[in-house]
Motif scaffolding. Structure first.
Motif, PDB file in Angstrom:
ATOM      1  N   GLY A 146       6.856  12.728  -1.387  1.00 15.36           N
ATOM      2  CA  GLY A 146       7.152  11.402  -1.902  1.00 15.36           C
ATOM      3  C   GLY A 146       6.158  10.380  -1.398  1.00 15.36           C
ATOM      4  N   LEU A 147       6.407   9.130  -1.796  1.00 13.00           N
ATOM      5  CA  LEU A 147       5.539   8.015  -1.441  1.00 13.00           C
ATOM      6  C   LEU A 147       6.081   7.280  -0.225  1.00 13.00           C
ATOM      7  N   LEU A 148       5.166   6.808   0.588  1.00 15.63           N
ATOM      8  CA  LEU A 148       5.472   5.884   1.677  1.00 15.63           C
ATOM      9  C   LEU A 148       4.855   4.542   1.302  1.00 15.63           C
ATOM     10  N   GLU A 149       5.700   3.522   1.101  1.00 19.20           N
ATOM     11  CA  GLU A 149       5.235   2.191   0.735  1.00 19.20           C
ATOM     12  C   GLU A 149       5.306   1.290   1.968  1.00 19.20           C
ATOM     13  N   TYR A 150       4.233   0.532   2.214  1.00 15.36           N
ATOM     14  CA  TYR A 150       4.205  -0.305   3.408  1.00 15.36           C
ATOM     15  C   TYR A 150       3.289  -1.499   3.179  1.00 15.36           C
ATOM     16  N   GLN A 151       3.409  -2.485   4.058  1.00 12.90           N
ATOM     17  CA  GLN A 151       2.538  -3.652   4.048  1.00 12.90           C
ATOM     18  C   GLN A 151       2.031  -3.906   5.460  1.00 12.90           C
ATOM     19  N   LEU A 174       6.683   9.623  15.754  1.00 14.78           N
ATOM     20  CA  LEU A 174       8.019  10.200  15.814  1.00 14.78           C
ATOM     21  C   LEU A 174       8.758   9.546  16.981  1.00 14.78           C
ATOM     22  N   VAL A 175       9.645   8.621  16.657  1.00 12.81           N
ATOM     23  CA  VAL A 175      10.314   7.821  17.683  1.00 12.81           C
ATOM     24  C   VAL A 175      11.479   8.581  18.301  1.00 12.81           C
ATOM     25  N   SER A 176      12.317   9.197  17.487  1.00 13.08           N
ATOM     26  CA  SER A 176      13.494   9.885  17.999  1.00 13.08           C
ATOM     27  C   SER A 176      13.983  10.862  16.950  1.00 13.08           C
ATOM     28  N   GLY A 177      14.937  11.714  17.366  1.00 11.47           N
ATOM     29  CA  GLY A 177      15.536  12.657  16.440  1.00 11.47           C
ATOM     30  C   GLY A 177      14.946  14.042  16.561  1.00 11.47           C
ATOM     31  N   GLU A 178      15.444  14.931  15.689  1.00 14.80           N
ATOM     32  CA  GLU A 178      15.049  16.337  15.742  1.00 14.80           C
ATOM     33  C   GLU A 178      14.996  16.895  14.326  1.00 14.80           C
ATOM     34  N   TYR A 179      13.867  17.475  13.939  1.00 11.70           N
ATOM     35  CA  TYR A 179      13.719  18.116  12.631  1.00 11.70           C
ATOM     36  C   TYR A 179      14.413  19.470  12.645  1.00 11.70           C
ATOM     37  N   ASP A 180      14.954  19.881  11.488  1.00  9.51           N
ATOM     38  CA  ASP A 180      15.449  21.243  11.360  1.00  9.51           C
ATOM     39  C   ASP A 180      14.292  22.219  11.185  1.00  9.51           C
ATOM     40  N   VAL A 181      13.325  21.873  10.338  1.00  7.40           N
ATOM     41  CA  VAL A 181      12.073  22.623  10.240  1.00  7.40           C
ATOM     42  C   VAL A 181      10.942  21.616  10.379  1.00  7.40           C
ATOM     43  N   PRO A 182       9.876  21.951  11.083  1.00  5.62           N
ATOM     44  CA  PRO A 182       8.792  20.985  11.260  1.00  5.62           C
ATOM     45  C   PRO A 182       8.150  20.653   9.914  1.00  5.62           C
ATOM     46  N   PRO A 183       7.867  19.376   9.633  1.00  6.63           N
ATOM     47  CA  PRO A 183       7.203  19.035   8.363  1.00  6.63           C
ATOM     48  C   PRO A 183       5.812  19.641   8.295  1.00  6.63           C
ATOM     49  N   VAL A 184       5.471  20.155   7.124  1.00 10.40           N
ATOM     50  CA  VAL A 184       4.162  20.762   6.881  1.00 10.40           C
ATOM     51  C   VAL A 184       3.553  20.078   5.672  1.00 10.40           C
ATOM     52  N   LEU A 185       2.378  19.462   5.865  1.00 10.01           N
ATOM     53  CA  LEU A 185       1.705  18.758   4.771  1.00 10.01           C
ATOM     54  C   LEU A 185       0.729  19.689   4.077  1.00 10.01           C
ATOM     55  N   GLN A 186       0.751  19.647   2.748  1.00 11.25           N
ATOM     56  CA  GLN A 186      -0.219  20.407   1.972  1.00 11.25           C
ATOM     57  C   GLN A 186      -0.985  19.500   1.008  1.00 11.25           C
ATOM     58  N   HIS A 227       0.846  -1.185   0.000  1.00  6.01           N
ATOM     59  CA  HIS A 227       0.000   0.000   0.000  1.00  6.01           C
ATOM     60  C   HIS A 227       0.883   1.237   0.000  1.00  6.01           C
ATOM     61  N   THR A 228       0.335   2.351  -0.449  1.00  4.28           N
ATOM     62  CA  THR A 228       1.111   3.584  -0.537  1.00  4.28           C
ATOM     63  C   THR A 228       0.301   4.761  -0.014  1.00  4.28           C
ATOM     64  N   ILE A 229       1.020   5.724   0.504  1.00  4.37           N
ATOM     65  CA  ILE A 229       0.464   7.029   0.860  1.00  4.37           C
ATOM     66  C   ILE A 229       1.410   8.070   0.288  1.00  4.37           C
ATOM     67  N   TYR A 230       0.856   9.033  -0.424  1.00  4.89           N
ATOM     68  CA  TYR A 230       1.678  10.114  -0.958  1.00  4.89           C
ATOM     69  C   TYR A 230       1.526  11.338  -0.067  1.00  4.89           C
ATOM     70  N   PHE A 231       2.669  11.879   0.370  1.00  2.00           N
ATOM     71  CA  PHE A 231       2.689  13.076   1.194  1.00  2.00           C
ATOM     72  C   PHE A 231       3.278  14.226   0.376  1.00  2.00           C
ATOM     73  N   ASP A 232       2.500  15.292   0.245  1.00  2.00           N
ATOM     74  CA  ASP A 232       2.968  16.507  -0.405  1.00  2.00           C
ATOM     75  C   ASP A 232       3.467  17.444   0.693  1.00  2.00           C
ATOM     76  N   VAL A 233       4.779  17.583   0.808  1.00  2.00           N
ATOM     77  CA  VAL A 233       5.402  18.327   1.902  1.00  2.00           C
ATOM     78  C   VAL A 233       5.795  19.719   1.420  1.00  2.00           C
ATOM     79  N   PHE A 234       5.379  20.716   2.171  1.00  2.00           N
ATOM     80  CA  PHE A 234       5.730  22.106   1.860  1.00  2.00           C
ATOM     81  C   PHE A 234       7.242  22.283   1.965  1.00  2.00           C
TER      82      PHE A 234
END
Length: 705
Positions: A231-236, A255-267, A177-184
């Motif tokens: 991009g696409l996220l492919e998973y089963q 969000l398991v761990s880490g730090e974003y430089d800019v927060p992701p924004v979905l459009q 299955h796939t989900i497409y995320f359009d990220v600003f």
């Protein structure tokens, strides 16, 4: 240095005079050297022909230039098909799209790059769970083309944040299955392209809601690099999904761990986005090893369009080459979305049927369009320098292959190898050259490259328009096959298609790549390389040689300190652990052996300013003008690491302001680690220091003109 040989070293007059002067010694009886003599006329003709020949011999042609490029380690880039994503809407049910399903933008063909199972499922709602609370978004807000934007992990993403997507039905287990995320991504500082050595900034985990709650998805392939870009996220999913408390079905990102430089924004989010490529596959094959069942039969199943809709040939891989499997040993079962072949293999002895049960058998399965049947087979005569005129200038160089029957072993076919030229070919090498600019196939002269004799077939052939396939969004609207029910369109422009690189452009690219920095030697090299670190957004960099600070405060001469300010929406951004790892890993592959590298975050140092000025009357905005001068001064200083601040510079800027009569008093105080005042009273920041205006106090009085 190689000598420069001049083959065009005589003009017509010199050639003619030298030849005429030789007549007396060669043929003394010839005494009339005037132009009316027929012999002199022939001599003039030969001199003219010699001048023409040596002129052409002295020219450097395309073949020579390509060999020079090879010496330089360069190869011309071949044609690249354009690519984009298409979205399917209003599906009338679940749909399996075979790989190579053909879509049309008027007369321009596009084909799907993978087999895709599209389910008639709808996204109902999206919910963000973060430290800022719960935030919901309707699907219409995240529809393609919507101006709404949604933060899946809040404005300040932290470990433990969740992004939940609610579906109206369960997804089928065991399928991709796939989900497409359009990220600003429209920020002042662009993100560098991600490469294979990139260390992710964060770690996301995809989960689905099952009988025991949320369970991690299997075989996740994230083409967004953890929502850094679209991009696409492919998973089963391995088990059946269960409804949540409100009756919907959930897929979430954690969000398991880490730090974003800019927060992701979905459009935009889509469950029915499919990658397509601007090409038309006329013929293709699969080399495959198949196990035999208890009856000795091998089974081949494919959902590729070239097999499901085209004609099929089956060859068995044997010691003599590829041997065709007779049609009476093959059982075909065709569906609209698949082809299944049941093959009874041949035994190794020629022309005899096998009675043994094979464990594993190698096959070459060839599929081709029915309309390509008359264009894929040729009869070769065995003479040197044979050519085949395909009359097709849209062929893809890397997607073309042929096989030919071996004249010494009739019935056995062998692959021929495509080469750039015959310079290294021996008389026994089965080589050919493909010129996509002219659509011509050339074979050897029996000294460099074998000359084919007998039957030859094209087993792989793909056509593409290259740069002409780059079209605007919304142009892909039709299916080649009418059995697909629904709407399709490309929400984004088709891009990245290119034509074969010219020789001149290849030389230009060589010059650009030669001038490009690929090794870190000077401080400027370090700065350029860090600015291009894959996957990062870098605002500014400063490298200082011999400034490597040890634990005891001493410095080493073989060290280099690199101060990096990342781009971030936070006011005083520092380097995260992932940023440090990516920069250090990139430099470690490019630094000189023995050079120690230290990467530092900026040290933000606050400055306090006191200003006492007299301003002219009738300037009601005098305070705002003075504040702007001070902000601009510290804004300029903040764009340089280790800046030197002088009160006199700020004094001069204020005194030059049109609203100021007199600057009565000005003082600047800067305190921080590594800050020092020089003998002339200026303030020197440390090598990684960035100043910012912490506090400003003003005394503003109106005075006379």
């Amino acid at each position: 240095m190689l000598p420069v040989i001049n083959l065009d070293d005589e003009n017509y007059s010199e050639i003619f005079e030298r030849a005429r002067s030789m007549i007396a010694g060669i043929y003394p009886e010839w005494t009339d050297y005037n132009e009316h003599d027929p012999g002199i006329t022939f001599l003039q003709l030969m001199a003219w022909m010699k001048e023409m020949q040596q002129f052409h011999l002295d020219q450097i042609g395309g073949t020579h230039l390509e060999m020079y490029l090879k010496i330089l380690g360069m190869n011309r880039r071949q044609k690249v098909p354009a690519r984009t994503l298409v979205e399917f809407r209003n599906l009338q049910g679940d749909l399996l799209l075979p790989q190579g399903t053909r879509l049309m933008a008027r007369d321009i063909p596009f084909e799907t790059e993978k087999s895709r199972f599209l389910e008639q499922v709808k996204l109902l709602e999206c919910i963000s769970f973060s430290g800022e609370g719960e935030q919901k978004s309707a699907v219409s807000d995240l529809d393609q083309g919507s101006r709404m934007r949604f933060l899946p992990f809040g404005e300040v993403p932290q470990a433990g944040g969740q992004f939940l997507m609610k579906l109206d039905r369960a997804l089928e287990p065991g399928r991709e299955h796939t989900i497409y995320f359009d990220v600003f991504d429209d920020y002042p500082v662009a993100r560098n392209p991600v490469d294979r050595d990139f260390i992710p900034l964060v770690r996301l985990q995809a989960e689905y809601y099952g009988k025991m709650g949320f369970v991690p998805c299997e075989e996740v392939k994230d083409h967004t690099d953890q929502l850094l870009h679209s991009g696409l996220l492919e998973y089963q999913i391995s088990e059946e999904m269960a409804p949540m408390e409100d009756g919907t079905f959930g897929i979430r990102l954690c969000l398991v761990s880490g730090e974003y430089d800019v927060p992701p924004v979905l459009q935009g989010i889509s469950l029915h986005m499919v990658p397509v490529c601007q090409k038309a596959v006329l013929s293709d094959y699969e080399d495959i090893i198949l196990p035999a069942d208890g009856e000795g039969r091998c089974h081949f199943i494919s959902s590729r369009r070239v097999f499901t809709e085209g004609k099929v040939e089956v060859y068995q891989s044997m010691r003599d080459g590829y041997v065709p499997v007779p049609a009476d040993r093959i059982i075909q079962e065709r569906g609209w979305d698949h082809l299944e072949l049941s093959i009874l293999p041949l035994q190794e002895k020629k022309n005899m049927l096998s009675k043994d049960i094979f464990s594993k058998v190698g096959f070459c399965i060839v599929g081709y369009d029915a309309g390509f049947s008359g264009l894929r087979e040729f009869r070769m005569n065995g003479f040197p320098d044979q050519t085949l005129e395909m009359n097709d200038r849209e062929l893809l160089y890397d997607q073309f292959e042929v096989i030919a029957e071996n004249p010494e072993r009739p019935g056995a076919w062998e692959k021929w190898e495509r080469v750039e030229n015959f310079h290294r070919s021996s008389p026994e090498d089965r080589h050919y050259c493909l010129n996509v600019e002219t659509g011509t196939i050339t074979f050897g002269d029996c000294e460099q490259g074998m000359a084919p004799e007998g039957r030859m077939k094209i087993i792989r052939c793909v056509r593409s328009l290259g740069s002409r396939g780059n079209i605007r969004r919304g142009q892909i609207q039709d299916f080649e096959n009418s059995w697909i029910q629904g709407l399709v369109s490309n929400p984004y422009d088709v891009s990245n298609g290119s034509d074969q690189e010219t020789i001149e452009n290849c030389f230009t690219r060589f010059q650009a790549e030669s001038a490009s920095v690929s090794r870190a030697v000077t401080t400027r090299d370090y700065e350029l390389l860090v600015m291009r670190t894959p996957g990062l957004r870098i605002r500014q960099v400063k490298a200082v040689a011999g400034e490597l600070t040890k634990g005891d405060g001493k410095r080493e001469d073989n060290g280099i300190t690199i101060v990096v300010q990342p781009f971030s929406l936070k006011p005083q951004a520092r380097l995260s652990a992932a940023y440090m790892e990516n920069i250090a890993g990139m430099l470690d592959r490019r630094r000189l052996i023995g050079t120690r590298v230290q990467v530092l975050s900026p040290e933000y140092i606050g400055a306090s300013v006191f200003v006492d000025v007299t301003v002219r009357p009738h300037y009601p905005a005098a305070r705002e003008m003075i504040e702007a001068v001070i902000r601009d001064y510290f804004g300029q200083a903040a764009s340089h690491f280790g800046a030197e601040l002088e009160e006199s510079d700020l004094y001069g800027l204020l005194d030059a302001s049109e609203c100021v009569v007199q600057v009565r008093n000005l003082s600047m105080h800067v305190q921080g680690r590594g800050v020092r005042r020089t003998a002339d009273g200026s303030i020197q920041l440390p090598v990684n220091g960035l100043v910012y205006l912490k506090q400003a106090d003003y005394v503003i009085m109106a005075g006379a003109e």
